[in-house]
Enzyme design. Structure first.
Site, short mmCIF file in Angstrom:
data_model
loop_
_atom_site.label_atom_id
_atom_site.label_comp_id
_atom_site.label_asym_id
_atom_site.label_seq_id
_atom_site.Cartn_x
_atom_site.Cartn_y
_atom_site.Cartn_z
N HIS A 1 -3.60 1.04 12.16
CA HIS A 1 -4.06 2.41 11.91
C HIS A 1 -5.24 2.81 12.78
CE1 HIS A 1 -1.12 2.29 8.91
NE2 HIS A 1 -1.73 2.91 7.92
N GLY B 1 5.17 -2.23 10.47
CA GLY B 1 4.26 -2.52 9.37
C GLY B 1 5.04 -2.95 8.15
N PHE C 1 0.83 -1.20 0.00
CA PHE C 1 0.00 0.00 0.00
C PHE C 1 0.87 1.25 0.00
CE2 PHE C 1 -2.11 -3.37 2.52
CZ PHE C 1 -3.15 -3.65 1.66
N GLY D 1 -1.76 -9.26 9.99
CA GLY D 1 -2.62 -8.27 9.36
C GLY D 1 -3.25 -7.33 10.37
N HIS E 1 3.03 7.19 7.71
CA HIS E 1 2.26 6.98 6.49
C HIS E 1 0.77 7.12 6.77
CE1 HIS E 1 1.30 4.58 2.65
NE2 HIS E 1 1.75 5.78 2.31
N ASP E 2 0.02 7.41 5.71
CA ASP E 2 -1.44 7.50 5.75
C ASP E 2 -1.93 8.66 6.62
OD1 ASP E 2 -1.84 5.16 4.05
OD2 ASP E 2 -1.06 4.04 5.75
N ASP F 1 6.65 -6.66 12.24
CA ASP F 1 5.25 -6.98 11.95
C ASP F 1 4.91 -8.32 12.62
OD1 ASP F 1 2.71 -7.57 10.50
OD2 ASP F 1 3.41 -6.07 9.07
N SER G 1 4.12 -5.19 18.05
CA SER G 1 4.92 -3.96 18.17
C SER G 1 5.20 -3.56 19.62
CB SER G 1 4.18 -2.84 17.43
OG SER G 1 4.73 -1.60 17.73
N1 SAH Z 1 4.41 -0.74 5.02
C1 SAH Z 1 3.63 -1.76 4.32
C2 SAH Z 1 2.17 -1.76 4.71
C3 SAH Z 1 1.92 -2.07 6.16
S1 SAH Z 1 0.24 -2.55 6.43
C4 SAH Z 1 3.78 -1.61 2.80
O1 SAH Z 1 4.60 -0.86 2.35
O2 SAH Z 1 3.06 -2.24 2.05
C5 SAH Z 1 0.19 -2.61 8.18
C6 SAH Z 1 0.90 -3.80 8.79
O3 SAH Z 1 0.96 -3.56 10.19
C7 SAH Z 1 0.17 -5.15 8.61
O4 SAH Z 1 1.02 -6.05 7.92
C8 SAH Z 1 -0.09 -5.63 10.04
O5 SAH Z 1 0.12 -7.01 10.25
C9 SAH Z 1 0.90 -4.82 10.86
N2 SAH Z 1 0.47 -4.57 12.24
C10 SAH Z 1 -0.69 -4.02 12.65
N3 SAH Z 1 -0.73 -3.93 13.98
C11 SAH Z 1 0.44 -4.45 14.45
C12 SAH Z 1 1.00 -4.65 15.75
N4 SAH Z 1 0.32 -4.28 16.84
N5 SAH Z 1 2.21 -5.22 15.86
C13 SAH Z 1 2.90 -5.60 14.74
N6 SAH Z 1 2.43 -5.42 13.48
C14 SAH Z 1 1.22 -4.86 13.34
MG MG Z 2 0.36 2.71 4.84
#
Ligand code: SAH
Ligand code: MG
Length: 209
Positions: free
Chosen positions: A143, A45, A15, A74, A168-169, A70, A123
């Site tokens: 997010h 992420g 993304f 998801g 991001h976002d 990560d 995280s």
């Molecule tokens: N940076 C990526 C997109 C990340 S999407 C790209 O360039 O495509 C968000 C990711 O954050 C997901 O894969 C999800 O598994 C991870 N995520 C969400 N909450 C999390 C948490 N509490 N600990 C670790 N990873 C997490």
């Molecule tokens: Mg993003």
């Protein structure tokens, strides 16, 4: 950015529009030459490794590494029935998402296994025990309100003086997307970070040296 790596990053699942990916790469290159050079980069992420290639290419150029964190299960919006679900990323044996195999393949194919280090876990759990000052931190994990603010609180203190924080976002207009990344961007400004770049929904900030 090296042509072959650039093409691999653009082709990777994930993304991140190409202009934001390049801006992220450039911010990481600058961080690797800046006041806080010498430490690692860390992203929250990883997903399928797209941002990892943009950051990993910069880490290689800077002679450092990217820790790509990560749990690979998801985010809420990646689960079945939600907007960003990709059903082939579910491990059928357990009925849960698993993006780690795709991530590993992305990094392997790009030749960045020496530089991009997968950290698989929640995280907040990893953050509890983290001690290394970061040259660059990229926040692109959960997010929702709780995860985004917790990532901010957990990880931002590890950004070295003069180091870079990318988020991001970030959508100032609620019509464009969810609030929490924008909220933590405002917190960073409030905490004394200065904005050094904005491309699409990517914001780049710097901690005062
Ligand atoms: N940076 C990526 C997109 C990340 S999407 C790209 O360039 O495509 C968000 C990711 O954050 C997901 O894969 C999800 O598994 C991870 N995520 C969400 N909450 C999390 C948490 N509490 N600990 C670790 N990873 C997490
Ligand atoms: Mg993003």
């Amino acid at each position: 950015m090296d042509d072959e790596l650039l093409r691999a990053a653009e082709a990777a699942r994930g993304f991140m529009p190409p202009d934001e990916g390049l801006a992220l790469h450039d911010a990481a290159l600058a961080a690797g030459r800046g006041a806080a050079a010498g430490g690692p980069f860390l992203e929250i992420g990883a997903y399928c490794g797209k941002s990892g290639l943009y950051l990993g290419a910069a880490a290689a150029a800077a002679g450092t590494v990217l820790f790509s964190l990560d749990h690979h299960r998801g985010s809420e919006e990646n689960q079945a029935g939600w907007e960003h679900h990709e059903s082939d990323l579910v491990d059928p044996a357990i009925g849960r998402m698993d993006t780690l195999p795709v991530f590993r393949r992305t990094v392997f194919d790009a030749g960045l296994e020496d530089v991009v280090v997968a950290v698989v876990g929640e995280s907040a759990t990893v953050g509890r025990f983290w001690t290394s000052p970061l040259t660059l931190l990229f926040i692109d994990g959960g997010h929702g309100s709780e995860p985004a603010h917790r990532d901010y609180e957990t990880w931002t203190p590890h950004v070295a003086p003069g180091g870079t924080l990318a988020i991001h976002d970030v959508f100032p207009d609620p019509a464009d997307g969810g609030r929490p990344p924008y909220e933590i961007y405002l917190r960073a400004l409030d905490d004394g970070f200065t904005e050094t770049g904005a491309t699409g929904s990517l914001r780049v900030l710097q901690r005062p040296a």
